[in-house]
Design an enzyme around this catalytic site. Structure first.
Site, short mmCIF file in Angstrom:
data_model
loop_
_atom_site.label_atom_id
_atom_site.label_comp_id
_atom_site.label_asym_id
_atom_site.label_seq_id
_atom_site.Cartn_x
_atom_site.Cartn_y
_atom_site.Cartn_z
N ASP A 136 0.82 -1.22 0.00
CA ASP A 136 0.00 0.00 0.00
C ASP A 136 0.85 1.27 0.00
O ASP A 136 0.35 2.35 -0.31
CB ASP A 136 -0.92 0.03 1.22
CG ASP A 136 -1.97 -1.06 1.19
OD1 ASP A 136 -2.07 -1.77 0.17
OD2 ASP A 136 -2.69 -1.21 2.19
N TYR A 300 -4.27 -10.07 -4.43
CA TYR A 300 -3.64 -11.32 -4.00
C TYR A 300 -2.64 -11.82 -5.03
O TYR A 300 -1.67 -12.50 -4.70
CB TYR A 300 -4.71 -12.39 -3.74
CG TYR A 300 -5.60 -12.06 -2.56
CD1 TYR A 300 -5.06 -11.68 -1.34
CD2 TYR A 300 -6.99 -12.13 -2.67
CE1 TYR A 300 -5.88 -11.37 -0.26
CE2 TYR A 300 -7.81 -11.82 -1.60
CZ TYR A 300 -7.25 -11.44 -0.39
OH TYR A 300 -8.05 -11.13 0.67
N LEU A 302 -0.56 -10.04 -6.49
CA LEU A 302 0.64 -9.20 -6.41
C LEU A 302 1.45 -9.46 -5.15
O LEU A 302 2.66 -9.25 -5.14
CB LEU A 302 0.23 -7.71 -6.43
CG LEU A 302 -0.80 -7.26 -7.46
CD1 LEU A 302 -1.04 -5.77 -7.33
CD2 LEU A 302 -0.34 -7.61 -8.87
N ARG A 303 0.80 -9.89 -4.08
CA ARG A 303 1.43 -9.86 -2.76
C ARG A 303 2.58 -10.85 -2.58
O ARG A 303 3.49 -10.61 -1.80
CB ARG A 303 0.39 -10.10 -1.66
CG ARG A 303 -0.76 -9.12 -1.69
CD ARG A 303 -1.63 -9.21 -0.45
NE ARG A 303 -2.08 -10.56 -0.17
CZ ARG A 303 -2.76 -10.91 0.93
NH1 ARG A 303 -3.03 -9.98 1.84
NH2 ARG A 303 -3.15 -12.14 1.13
#
Length: 430
Positions: A136, A300, A302-303
């Site tokens: 973020d 999800y 990307l994480r």
């Protein structure tokens, strides 16, 4: 050699590319100085219950190549030890039973807050440092400094949206892409600006509380404007955080949505993309416009991506400095690398006195970076209502009069940032 107690590492919050690199670098640095390193499985989940069985020793051999991979070698959780003073005390006692006197926490703003409270509760018995992690990008660091994982997540997000943009043009449809960002729009804007999405919506740009109608009308206005140029396709990137700031009465039924241990809505359970798709489709139909819209959540995916070289290098620096700082006697600080130099940020500086929580870094919508992003978006602007020819074209596309079009959409430009002028003396707003 002077005797040292053990060093422990834990990861809290959601995954972000580069976690393993921090773990690996910190472990190698500590082991080379003769310090035993313990990986605490699943964040605070077990130790806040006083459970010391979910622990794994970390060795150089075990971690020397984990920096290539995404995910977390020692697991992760959103468990919150600060919600109950007994659990916070359990955490301190569990660490002491493990002979831990030094702790590295890896996480976002909630994990940073837990690290601060733990350090205070330990009262000198355990020294704690925090490594800022979140895709973020919303931790309180200098504006030019990203949190680790952000650049990899943006890179992967751009690759996904590139494909969606080609699909949108090929099939003459729109995509509403919901990007992660619980409190701030950094990731959505980073993806949208880099890929050249049709427009990007972030919570920072809307007056609070955000009205669902304003979001819907912004999207409808963009679709009509794009259609007036002869294009039936487009991709809108929307930061998921807009749902948190939307007026509660506009999102009836969300009270039943599950919350995590920090009290945040589990935004994945709120299908904001489908809500917007339905509302925008209904609004367009009132103008006699039929548009095919697809809703897509990305987050999800990307994480746990393998970190790009930027994040691999950045996180190795952070892990090294975290261990080195603790071993030198450091305590109660967030680890940062600023201008190529290690800078510890004291925990006390991270607290917002108004909320008592860690400060959140929002997108600066007065910045040149945002002004340029906004200028390349296809969305209604002040110019559209000042130019009679442009206004007439928009109204004709919407099958309505200019007066009616103005009445329904002109309110959107009230929060439009001022134009950015750049001359030989630099930047100025006009």
């Amino acid at each position: 050699m002077e005797h040292h107690h053990n060093l422990a590492i834990l990861v809290g919050g959601g995954p972000a590319p580069g976690i393993n690199s921090v773990i690996g670098a910190a472990t190698i640095r500590a082991r080379l100085e003769g310090i035993e390193v313990l990986g605490l499985r699943d964040g605070f989940e077990w130790i806040m219950r006083g459970d010391i069985d979910h622990v794994m020793p970390l060795t150089i051999d075990a971690v020397s190549r984990i920096h290539f991979r995404g995910g977390s070698h020692i697991g992760i959780s959103r468990a919150n030890p600060t919600a109950d003073s007994a659990q916070l005390e359990n955490t301190v006692l569990a660490l002491l039973r493990l002979n831990v006197s030094q702790l590295i926490t890896i996480g976002g703003d909630d994990t940073a807050f837990s690290a601060m409270k733990l350090e205070q509760r330990a009262a000198g018995r355990i020294r704690v440092v925090h490594v800022p992690k979140t895709i973020d990008n919303d931790l309180d660091l200098p504006p030019y400094l990203d949190t680790f994982g952000f650049q990899t997540a943006r890179h992967c997000g751009v690759e996904i949206v590139k494909n969606l943009m080609v699909d949108a043009k090929t099939t003459s449809r729109w995509y509403f892409v919901i990007a992660m960002g619980r409190k701030a729009g950094h990731l959505a804007l980073g993806i949208g600006k880099a890929v050249g999405a049709t427009l990007t919506l972030i919570p920072e740009e809307f007056p609070k509380p955000i009205r669902l109608k304003e979001i819907v009308d912004t999207l409808v206005g963009a679709i009509i404007k794009r259609l007036s140029y002869g294009r039936r396709d487009g991709v809108a990137i929307i930061a998921e955080g807009v749902v948190l700031d939307t007026s509660p009465e506009d999102l009836a039924g969300l009270q039943e949505v599950e919350r995590d241990s920090h009290g945040h809505l589990r935004i994945a359970e709120v299908n904001i993309g489908e809500i917007l798709k339905a509302k925008v489709t209904e609004r367009l139909q009132a103008f006699g416009i039929k548009t095919v819209i697809g809703a897509k959540n990305i987050g999800y995916e990307l994480r746990c991506a393998d970190p790009i070289p930027f994040d691999m290098e950045y996180t190795r620096d952070l892990g090294y400095c975290a261990a080195k700082y603790l071993l030198a006697g450091g305590n109660a600080a967030m680890i940062s690398i600023q201008g190529g130099h290690f800078v510890p940020v004291p925990f006390a500086q991270l607290i917002d006195p108004e909320t008592g929580r860690t400060r959140v870094r929002l997108v600066n919508i007065a910045s040149t970076r945002y002004a340029i992003a906004r200028r390349y978006m296809i969305r209604l602007r002040r110019d559209d209502f000042e130019d009679p020819h442009e206004l007439a074209k928009l109204a004709a596309t919407a099958h309505t009069s200019t007066e009616e079009y103005r009445r329904q959409f002109e309110y959107l430009i009230a929060s439009e940032p001022p134009p950015l002028a750049i001359d030989e003396q630099g930047e100025r707003s006009v």
